[in-house]
Structure formats: C-alpha cells, structure tokens
Write a protein that holds these residues in place. Structure first.
Motif, PDB file in Angstrom:
ATOM      1  N   LEU A  44       0.871  -1.235  -0.021  1.00 36.05           N
ATOM      2  CA  LEU A  44       0.134  -0.035   0.234  1.00 36.05           C
ATOM      3  C   LEU A  44       0.744   1.449   0.056  1.00 36.05           C
ATOM      4  CD1 LEU A  44      -2.657  -1.170   2.462  1.00 36.05           C
ATOM      5  CD2 LEU A  44      -2.936  -1.118  -0.054  1.00 36.05           C
ATOM      6  N   GLU A  45       2.151   1.143   0.429  1.00 38.75           N
ATOM      7  CA  GLU A  45       3.076   2.243   0.327  1.00 38.75           C
ATOM      8  C   GLU A  45       3.348   2.819  -1.035  1.00 38.75           C
ATOM      9  OE1 GLU A  45       5.509  -1.241   0.911  1.00 38.75           O
ATOM     10  OE2 GLU A  45       3.737  -0.603   1.658  1.00 38.75           O
ATOM     11  N   ASN A  46       3.117   1.911  -1.937  1.00 44.45           N
ATOM     12  CA  ASN A  46       3.511   2.026  -3.354  1.00 44.45           C
ATOM     13  C   ASN A  46       2.304   2.230  -4.017  1.00 44.45           C
ATOM     14  OD1 ASN A  46       6.143   1.897  -2.631  1.00 44.45           O
ATOM     15  ND2 ASN A  46       6.329  -0.416  -2.954  1.00 44.45           N
ATOM     16  N   LYS A  47       1.050   2.298  -3.726  1.00 37.45           N
ATOM     17  CA  LYS A  47      -0.068   2.530  -4.505  1.00 37.45           C
ATOM     18  C   LYS A  47      -0.115   3.494  -5.428  1.00 37.45           C
ATOM     19  CE  LYS A  47      -3.220   5.031  -1.507  1.00 37.45           C
ATOM     20  NZ  LYS A  47      -4.455   5.100  -0.706  1.00 37.45           N
ATOM     21  N   GLU A  61      -4.016   0.069  -6.989  1.00 38.37           N
ATOM     22  CA  GLU A  61      -4.370   0.711  -6.117  1.00 38.37           C
ATOM     23  C   GLU A  61      -3.729   0.048  -5.092  1.00 38.37           C
ATOM     24  OE1 GLU A  61      -7.267  -2.617  -6.834  1.00 38.37           O
ATOM     25  OE2 GLU A  61      -6.033  -1.416  -7.881  1.00 38.37           O
ATOM     26  N   MET A  62      -3.295  -1.367  -5.153  1.00 34.61           N
ATOM     27  CA  MET A  62      -2.787  -2.067  -3.986  1.00 34.61           C
ATOM     28  C   MET A  62      -1.425  -2.044  -4.176  1.00 34.61           C
ATOM     29  SD  MET A  62      -5.540  -3.305  -2.350  1.00 34.61           S
ATOM     30  CE  MET A  62      -7.085  -3.701  -2.620  1.00 34.61           C
ATOM     31  N   GLY A  63      -0.621  -1.179  -4.924  1.00 34.76           N
ATOM     32  CA  GLY A  63       0.733  -1.205  -4.911  1.00 34.76           C
ATOM     33  C   GLY A  63       1.398  -2.260  -5.582  1.00 34.76           C
ATOM     34  N   ARG A  64       0.528  -3.059  -6.215  1.00 33.77           N
ATOM     35  CA  ARG A  64       1.128  -4.131  -7.026  1.00 33.77           C
ATOM     36  C   ARG A  64       1.652  -3.777  -8.555  1.00 33.77           C
ATOM     37  NH1 ARG A  64      -4.307  -7.792  -6.091  1.00 33.77           N
ATOM     38  NH2 ARG A  64      -4.983  -5.636  -7.167  1.00 33.77           N
ATOM     39  N   PRO A 225      -5.118 -11.325 -12.348  1.00 37.04           N
ATOM     40  CA  PRO A 225      -4.823 -10.507 -13.261  1.00 37.04           C
ATOM     41  C   PRO A 225      -5.232 -10.637 -14.851  1.00 37.04           C
ATOM     42  CG  PRO A 225      -2.816 -12.296 -13.109  1.00 37.04           C
ATOM     43  CD  PRO A 225      -4.246 -12.446 -12.269  1.00 37.04           C
ATOM     44  N   GLU A 226      -6.531 -10.333 -15.103  1.00 35.51           N
ATOM     45  CA  GLU A 226      -7.014 -10.497 -16.342  1.00 35.51           C
ATOM     46  C   GLU A 226      -7.173  -9.248 -16.930  1.00 35.51           C
ATOM     47  OE1 GLU A 226      -9.585 -10.749 -19.672  1.00 35.51           O
ATOM     48  OE2 GLU A 226     -10.225  -9.941 -17.920  1.00 35.51           O
ATOM     49  N   TRP A 227      -6.736  -8.745 -18.202  1.00 35.70           N
ATOM     50  CA  TRP A 227      -6.782  -7.473 -18.835  1.00 35.70           C
ATOM     51  C   TRP A 227      -8.020  -6.877 -18.691  1.00 35.70           C
ATOM     52  CZ3 TRP A 227      -4.075  -9.546 -23.855  1.00 35.70           C
ATOM     53  CH2 TRP A 227      -3.032 -10.028 -23.777  1.00 35.70           C
ATOM     54  N   GLY A 228      -9.323  -7.421 -18.900  1.00 33.49           N
ATOM     55  CA  GLY A 228     -10.559  -6.898 -18.612  1.00 33.49           C
ATOM     56  C   GLY A 228     -10.834  -6.299 -17.290  1.00 33.49           C
ATOM     57  N   LEU A 229     -10.380  -7.144 -16.285  1.00 34.06           N
ATOM     58  CA  LEU A 229     -10.937  -6.874 -14.950  1.00 34.06           C
ATOM     59  C   LEU A 229      -9.798  -5.879 -14.370  1.00 34.06           C
ATOM     60  CD1 LEU A 229     -12.158  -7.660 -12.157  1.00 34.06           C
ATOM     61  CD2 LEU A 229     -10.531  -9.449 -11.971  1.00 34.06           C
ATOM     62  N   MET A 230      -8.559  -5.887 -14.943  1.00 32.85           N
ATOM     63  CA  MET A 230      -7.529  -4.556 -14.657  1.00 32.85           C
ATOM     64  C   MET A 230      -8.214  -3.254 -14.957  1.00 32.85           C
ATOM     65  SD  MET A 230      -3.876  -6.544 -15.146  1.00 32.85           S
ATOM     66  CE  MET A 230      -3.069  -4.964 -14.664  1.00 32.85           C
ATOM     67  N   ILE A 231      -8.968  -3.319 -16.174  1.00 32.73           N
ATOM     68  CA  ILE A 231      -9.303  -2.260 -16.878  1.00 32.73           C
ATOM     69  C   ILE A 231     -10.634  -1.729 -16.221  1.00 32.73           C
ATOM     70  CG2 ILE A 231     -10.398  -0.891 -18.915  1.00 32.73           C
ATOM     71  CD1 ILE A 231      -8.581  -2.829 -20.462  1.00 32.73           C
ATOM     72  N   SER A 232     -11.457  -2.612 -15.538  1.00 32.77           N
ATOM     73  CA  SER A 232     -12.611  -2.240 -14.957  1.00 32.77           C
ATOM     74  C   SER A 232     -12.493  -1.803 -13.509  1.00 32.77           C
ATOM     75  CB  SER A 232     -13.422  -3.799 -14.637  1.00 32.77           C
ATOM     76  OG  SER A 232     -14.433  -3.375 -13.681  1.00 32.77           O
ATOM     77  N   ILE A 233     -11.327  -2.314 -12.592  1.00 31.43           N
ATOM     78  CA  ILE A 233     -10.912  -1.866 -11.582  1.00 31.43           C
ATOM     79  C   ILE A 233     -10.153  -0.582 -11.943  1.00 31.43           C
ATOM     80  CG2 ILE A 233      -9.485  -1.853  -9.479  1.00 31.43           C
ATOM     81  CD1 ILE A 233      -9.855  -4.856  -9.792  1.00 31.43           C
ATOM     82  N   GLY A 234      -9.414  -0.278 -12.782  1.00 33.61           N
ATOM     83  CA  GLY A 234      -8.580   1.023 -13.084  1.00 33.61           C
ATOM     84  C   GLY A 234      -9.450   2.220 -13.771  1.00 33.61           C
TER      85      GLY A 234
END
Length: 277
Positions: A44-47, A61-64, A225-234
């Motif tokens: 979280l310190e790198n989010k 958003e999780m620093g990943r 880490p699916e592309w569509g899901l990443m876009i949905s969250i992002g």
C-alpha cells in the motif's frame, strides 16, 4: 509460407506480435519483475505509482506491479482464447460436417438450432449464460464457446456441401466406403482451410469478449490479473493514474490487431486464386 510473409507485411507484423505475446505468456514467471505481486501480495505504500525504472508500467491501487500482472494476464487471455476456440470448433465442426454431408431433415434440425443461437448477439448470449452459471473464468469460456459454435457449423456446412459433390467423394461412395469414413478422410480435410482462417480471426475477438465479460464482473474475479478486470478496476483511477487502464487496454488492442492481421494473411495464403496472383 516464408516468401508469402515477406510479401505480406501486415501478416508478418501479426506473426511477430503473436510470437512476442506467446513468449510473454510462456516466460511470464521469468520475465516478471515482481511475480509475488500477481495475486495476493500488497504494498500500500507504493500504490498508484507512475511508470518508472522500478515499476515499468506503474503500480495499481494495492501497490502491485502492473508490468508483472499484465504479463501473467497474457497467459490467462491466451488460455481463454485457446480453450474457447477449441470448444467452439469441437461443437460446431462435427455438426456442420454432418449437416452438410447428409442434408435432409438432419441438416434442417441442426441449422434451425444454429438459427436460434444466432438470433441473439454473441456477447448478449454469453452474458446470459455466465449470469446463469455464475461468474468465473471457466464458466466464461463455456459461455463464449456456446455463443460462438454456430458460426463454425454454418461455415463448414457450406464447405461440406461443396466438397461432397467432387469426383473423389463420388468415387469413394461407389467403392462402398462408409459415410463417416468419407467425412473423416475426404470431406473434413478439404473443408478445413476456412475454419483455420476463421479461428485465427476469432481468437482476438474472443479475447476481447472475455475482457468485456470480466469488465462487467462476469468473468475473472479479483485478484486474478485478467486484462478486462484490470481495466474495470482501473477506470476508477483513470483521471489520476492513466497507466492503470491504458496499458492493459493496449495489450488487448495489440492482441486483437495481431490476430486480425494473421487471419487476413492466412485467408490470402490459403486461397489459391489470391495466392497465384
């Protein structure tokens, strides 16, 4: 084929992009700079850090690390594409061969079933099936296959109708060869080229459909880490962290474009009228 790729620049670009993406998928555990960030690990310190030498594609958003997650997302997208295409072909091709070769009431029944499936937009039908089965990657692949198989049935049926009238098929019939042996040994191999072309072009579309379903929350579930899901969250952070949405979107764009280029090239190569020009 090598000469054809040299003369068809778009097909060559498609092949190069696909090879690179396949290498990303196969070598993801070795290439990923932070493989521990792919699923559960959080920093979280790198989010929401922007792209840098430490994090090539920035962080979420999780620093990943997004670079590592996108690489593993390539593997997931290709698995979805291969399995969904394979299921569609396994359902559609045998039905199309049977309908085209035998004709009559068998053809009528199979074609009317196809018409029922084709009366719904493929994405809408996939959404309905996933909603019925429950959101997951496996159910998403089943839903895509069930909404895609009629296209292969209709395609190979038309080819089978044409091939069964040729002389070598008539000769096999006159020798007493069984219908199913004729289908397997003569009709199927000579009807396969359009299916290969269609599958290569559908691969990118299926990846796009899978990303759409995940975007809607009906496919992959967090923290996959699916592309569509990443876009949905992002999309919730797009105004301040553009890289979160843009980079997975670019990978979807490149994948769809690469397979479209490949499909166009295969169509030209497998069509003797075009190849001989």
């Amino acid at each position: 084929m090598g000469y054809f790729l040299k003369t068809n620049k778009l097909a060559l670009i498609g092949v190069v992009l696909i090879v690179i993406l396949i290498l990303f998928a196969l070598l993801a555990p070795l290439i990923a700079t932070y493989p521990q960030d792919v699923y559960e690990q959080m920093h979280l310190e790198n989010k929401l850090l922007p792209p840098s030498f430490d994090h090539y594609f920035g962080t979420d958003e999780m620093g990943r690390d997004i670079f590592s997650r996108v690489l593993f997302g390539t593997r997931i997208s290709f698995e979805i594409g291969v399995i969904a295409i394979s299921l569609s072909i396994l359902i559609g091709v045998p039905l199309g061969l049977i309908a085209g070769y035998f004709g009559g009431w068998i053809d009528e029944v199979i074609m009317r079933i196809c018409d029922i499936f084709l009366s719904f937009p493929s994405l809408l039908l996939a959404i309905a099936i996933v909603a019925l089965l429950g959101p997951s990657i496996s159910n998403m692949m089943i839903a895509i296959a069930l909404s895609w198989w009629p296209w292969y049935t209709r395609l190979i049926r038309s080819q089978a109708i044409s091939v069964k009238e040729r002389g070598f098929v008539e000769a096999a019939k006159s020798m007493g060869v069984s219908p199913f042996r004729i289908i397997l040994r003569h009709v199927f191999p000579n009807s396969l080229s359009p299916v290969i072309v269609q599958a290569s072009m559908d691969f990118g579309s299926i990846i796009l459909t899978a990303a759409s379903l995940s975007f809607l929350g009906l496919g992959a579930q967090a923290p996959t880490p699916e592309w569509g899901l990443m876009i949905s969250i992002g999309r919730n952070f797009f105004l301040t962290s553009w890289w979160y949405v843009t980079i997975p979107g670019m990978f979807i764009l490149l994948t769809v474009m690469a397979f479209n280029f490949l499909g166009d090239g295969l169509r030209d190569y497998l069509d003797p009228k075009i190849r001989d020009l």
